[in-house]
Design an enzyme around this catalytic site. Sequence first.
Site, PDB file in Angstrom:
ATOM      1  N   GLU A 110      76.652  43.028  32.151  1.00  0.00           N
ATOM      2  CA  GLU A 110      76.092  43.158  33.504  1.00  0.00           C
ATOM      3  C   GLU A 110      74.575  43.060  33.441  1.00  0.00           C
ATOM      4  OE1 GLU A 110      77.354  46.892  35.204  1.00  0.00           O
ATOM      5  OE2 GLU A 110      79.426  46.512  34.607  1.00  0.00           O
ATOM      6  N   LYS A 112      70.956  44.448  34.024  1.00  0.00           N
ATOM      7  CA  LYS A 112      70.414  45.808  34.111  1.00  0.00           C
ATOM      8  C   LYS A 112      69.344  45.807  35.197  1.00  0.00           C
ATOM      9  CE  LYS A 112      68.767  49.622  31.294  1.00  0.00           C
ATOM     10  NZ  LYS A 112      67.623  50.022  32.083  1.00  0.00           N
ATOM     11  N   ASP A 114      66.502  46.870  37.611  1.00  0.00           N
ATOM     12  CA  ASP A 114      65.365  47.764  37.407  1.00  0.00           C
ATOM     13  C   ASP A 114      65.042  48.496  38.709  1.00  0.00           C
ATOM     14  OD1 ASP A 114      63.322  49.052  36.217  1.00  0.00           O
ATOM     15  OD2 ASP A 114      61.963  47.344  36.138  1.00  0.00           O
ATOM     16  N   TYR A 219      77.757  50.057  40.194  1.00  0.00           N
ATOM     17  CA  TYR A 219      78.317  49.601  38.915  1.00  0.00           C
ATOM     18  C   TYR A 219      79.244  50.602  38.241  1.00  0.00           C
ATOM     19  CZ  TYR A 219      73.926  51.931  37.601  1.00  0.00           C
ATOM     20  OH  TYR A 219      72.885  52.804  37.491  1.00  0.00           O
ATOM     21  N   LYS A 307      67.337  45.565  26.055  1.00  0.00           N
ATOM     22  CA  LYS A 307      66.111  45.489  26.863  1.00  0.00           C
ATOM     23  C   LYS A 307      65.383  44.179  26.565  1.00  0.00           C
ATOM     24  CE  LYS A 307      64.598  49.150  28.895  1.00  0.00           C
ATOM     25  NZ  LYS A 307      64.409  50.433  28.790  1.00  0.00           N
ATOM     26  N   CYS A 401      21.487  45.720  23.541  1.00  0.00           N
ATOM     27  CA  CYS A 401      22.240  46.126  24.733  1.00  0.00           C
ATOM     28  C   CYS A 401      21.978  45.113  25.849  1.00  0.00           C
ATOM     29  CB  CYS A 401      21.804  47.522  25.173  1.00  0.00           C
ATOM     30  SG  CYS A 401      22.455  47.971  26.793  1.00  0.00           S
ATOM     31  N   CYS A 404      19.791  46.967  28.680  1.00  0.00           N
ATOM     32  CA  CYS A 404      18.426  47.480  28.512  1.00  0.00           C
ATOM     33  C   CYS A 404      17.723  46.882  27.293  1.00  0.00           C
ATOM     34  CB  CYS A 404      18.431  49.004  28.425  1.00  0.00           C
ATOM     35  SG  CYS A 404      19.135  49.621  26.877  1.00  0.00           S
ATOM     36  N   CYS A 419      24.895  51.710  22.594  1.00  0.00           N
ATOM     37  CA  CYS A 419      23.508  51.696  23.013  1.00  0.00           C
ATOM     38  C   CYS A 419      23.095  53.170  23.055  1.00  0.00           C
ATOM     39  CB  CYS A 419      23.408  51.067  24.403  1.00  0.00           C
ATOM     40  SG  CYS A 419      21.821  51.377  25.179  1.00  0.00           S
ATOM     41  N   CYS A 424      19.217  53.895  29.481  1.00  0.00           N
ATOM     42  CA  CYS A 424      19.880  52.604  29.722  1.00  0.00           C
ATOM     43  C   CYS A 424      20.510  52.597  31.122  1.00  0.00           C
ATOM     44  CB  CYS A 424      20.953  52.374  28.666  1.00  0.00           C
ATOM     45  SG  CYS A 424      22.029  50.991  29.044  1.00  0.00           S
TER      46      CYS A 424
HETATM   47  S1  IVH Z   1      75.643  51.946  33.556  1.00  0.00           S
HETATM   48  C1  IVH Z   1      77.134  55.604  31.580  1.00  0.00           C
HETATM   49  N1  IVH Z   1      74.999  49.592  34.510  1.00  0.00           N
HETATM   50  O1  IVH Z   1      69.948  51.780  33.546  1.00  0.00           O
HETATM   51  C2  IVH Z   1      76.547  54.361  32.090  1.00  0.00           C
HETATM   52  N2  IVH Z   1      73.300  51.237  34.332  1.00  0.00           N
HETATM   53  O2  IVH Z   1      68.908  52.949  31.017  1.00  0.00           O
HETATM   54  C3  IVH Z   1      75.508  54.597  33.110  1.00  0.00           C
HETATM   55  N3  IVH Z   1      71.117  50.514  35.174  1.00  0.00           N
HETATM   56  O3  IVH Z   1      70.491  55.177  34.257  1.00  0.00           O
HETATM   57  C4  IVH Z   1      74.742  53.449  33.494  1.00  0.00           C
HETATM   58  N4  IVH Z   1      71.734  48.504  35.799  1.00  0.00           N
HETATM   59  O4  IVH Z   1      69.840  53.575  36.188  1.00  0.00           O
HETATM   60  C5  IVH Z   1      74.573  50.817  34.177  1.00  0.00           C
HETATM   61  N5  IVH Z   1      74.586  47.489  35.393  1.00  0.00           N
HETATM   62  C6  IVH Z   1      74.147  48.709  35.061  1.00  0.00           C
HETATM   63  C7  IVH Z   1      72.812  49.107  35.259  1.00  0.00           C
HETATM   64  C8  IVH Z   1      72.430  50.390  34.869  1.00  0.00           C
HETATM   65  C9  IVH Z   1      70.730  49.374  35.732  1.00  0.00           C
HETATM   66  C10 IVH Z   1      70.227  51.669  34.911  1.00  0.00           C
HETATM   67  C11 IVH Z   1      70.793  53.018  35.313  1.00  0.00           C
HETATM   68  C12 IVH Z   1      70.815  53.833  34.051  1.00  0.00           C
HETATM   69  C13 IVH Z   1      69.778  53.143  33.229  1.00  0.00           C
HETATM   70  C14 IVH Z   1      69.985  53.397  31.745  1.00  0.00           C
END
Ligand code: IVH
Length: 674
Positions: A110, A112, A114, A219, A307, A401, A404, A419, A424
């Site tokens: 999935e 992630k 932000d 999710y 990440k 400098c 000055c 300096c 200055c």
């Molecule tokens: S699952 C036990 N799925 O990432 C599993 N988290 O660094 C719980 N996040 O606290 C999280 N997209 O805020 C999951 N597709 C995704 C996500 C996701 C973003 C965030 C979430 C979590 C943090 C962990």
Amino acid sequence: MEEKKRYQEIKELLLEYSHEYYVEDNPTVEDAVYDKYMQELLQIEKKHPDWVTNDSPSRRIGGEVLEGFTKVRHGKPMLSLANAFNKEDLLNFDRQIREKVGEDREYMCELKIDGLAISLTYENGQYKQGATRGDGTIGEDITENLRTIRSIPMKLKKPYSIEVRGEAFMPKNSFKKLNERREEEGHTLFANPRNAAAGSLRQLDTKIAAQRNLDIFLYAVSDFGEMGVKRHSDGLDMLHSLGLKTNKERRVCQTMDEVFAYIEEWTEKRTQLDYDIDGIVLKLNSLSEQREMGERIKTPRWSIAYKFPAEEVRTVLERIELNIGRTGVVTPTAILDPIFIAGTTVSRASLHNEDLIHERDIRIGDTVVIKKAGDIIPEVIRSLPEKRDGTQVTFHMPKECPACQSELVRLEDEVALRCINPKCPAQIKEGLIHFVSRNAMNIDGLGEKVVTQLFSHQFIKDVVDLYSLSKEKLLDLERMGEKSVTNLLDSIEKSKANSLERLLFGLGIRHVGAKAARTLAIQFDTLAALSKASKEELTEIPDIGDIMADSIVTYFSNDEVHELMDELKKAGVNMTYTGPKPAERAHEELVFSGKKVVLTGKLTRLTRNDAKALIENLGGDVAGSVSKKTDIVIAGEDAGTKRENAEKLGIPIWREDDLLNYLPDKVEKEIEGD
Ligand code: IVH
């Protein structure tokens, strides 16, 4: 009765249109049609307020003003995820899984998102509560603000009682528009969509959240097993069929090569999305296998977050400017062709010193690679020599400098050049900026720009001149109207009454920070008494060491300093400590009185320095590492070993929000940005 039937009809229609538009991203009617029905609905609701239920589409516009956020305990803890930074970390994760559940494992990949983790509770299919993740166990009730997110259904398609989890976020496009508007209106800008989303959901006036165009992806369910599904992928499909918004870019993978391909694909395509993602989440797909793997205290063993590496961009280093700090340190700063990276446009980056510039082979005119350290501070990490065309110039620090022309020196053990001319002009200007700054004399309306203006017009040559500025002179300056001049003069006048520690810190005596200034002010009561103190008297005070004592004695041995003190006194500046005396302080019961506090993790709303100052103002001491002596650990996001140590030692752990409860009102507003 007819009208009630009509009301139900339009309500259903609006709910359906809204679902198509916000959840499915697939509208079937024009906006105007939606608006027409909405107007009709509002008309009827005005006549019959008792018909309005919580799931009415009209409830989305916000309007309720809350007094505060109450705490909510999550039914099951909201876990976070362990991180992987490369293929090797992922292969290790996979190996541990295979060792336990066998080779046939299957992963759901999935995006992630932000944003901010939130939880939604539905009872018999009705939206009942929404909460932030908080520390995972206890979050904050933000039911009303979440109600304003159009993609959160107020009613599920089936009458389930479930707690679903997901990520609330601000689409990039809404973020851009929001910041454009804020800039026009003179508000501080949000650093990135994530902060903007967090700030919006923490507004007590729900109308604000309603205007911010937030969105959500769900999710997880606190317990998918209860819903009779066997695989996480089926669980997500089930959420979708209930009318909840899930992210459709998910993919089930049978092999690690498929996982790597997914990661590569999204590393490339992430910039095309209208929301920020900071990685990829891998989840073991079978729910029974998830149970077999189990969980650590804060993170599951069946999932991991890959990440993305910090974003790197290329731009041209146009020239190198020299900045002279308050203490005379000369720092080379790269002036860059402005470039957008990780949420902001960057046009300068510190190059620290000449050695570093040569180590990284950076020349003026080079194409360079920029990254944000900790996603915040821009840094030039290397040059691209292959892009040179012969016009690039090697940089050398000057011998003199630039402000000055006095000779620069390299003090023992320091890489930096300084300096050391106390007259200055560049240092004096920086000293003035420091004098008026928030932790020093705190003169509102006197930022870096105005000080520079006043200084270059020679209206102020030293801090005393601030107190004889006239309205006529100030009105002559560019961009200074009647109102801002009056306000500025008022805050300058007000600063005269500041307690001694602010003046003391503002004078900029080397090694005397805000905390030491307060200790000294409490101890000596007046500036005159401090100026007569000997090194021995000074070092007797806890927290005042040799170096600081020497620096203070040297400072006050200078005749010019005494002249300055006389002039400030004549101008009416207070030189006595007027804060609470230690005895009074003891009765005051400040939250952190005598407590050792450790800050760890990423703070999202306070800077580290502000958090530290706040804790110190509340009587606490901020320490760097966790030990048995630590009283409280304040853990921001992604807090690591310090937090774990605190857990092991049974030390209370606070969240950033807990600390924010103790903010003075005024500062709170500045952080909220509204
Ligand atoms: S699952 C036990 N799925 O990432 C599993 N988290 O660094 C719980 N996040 O606290 C999280 N997209 O805020 C999951 N597709 C995704 C996500 C996701 C973003 C965030 C979430 C979590 C943090 C962990």
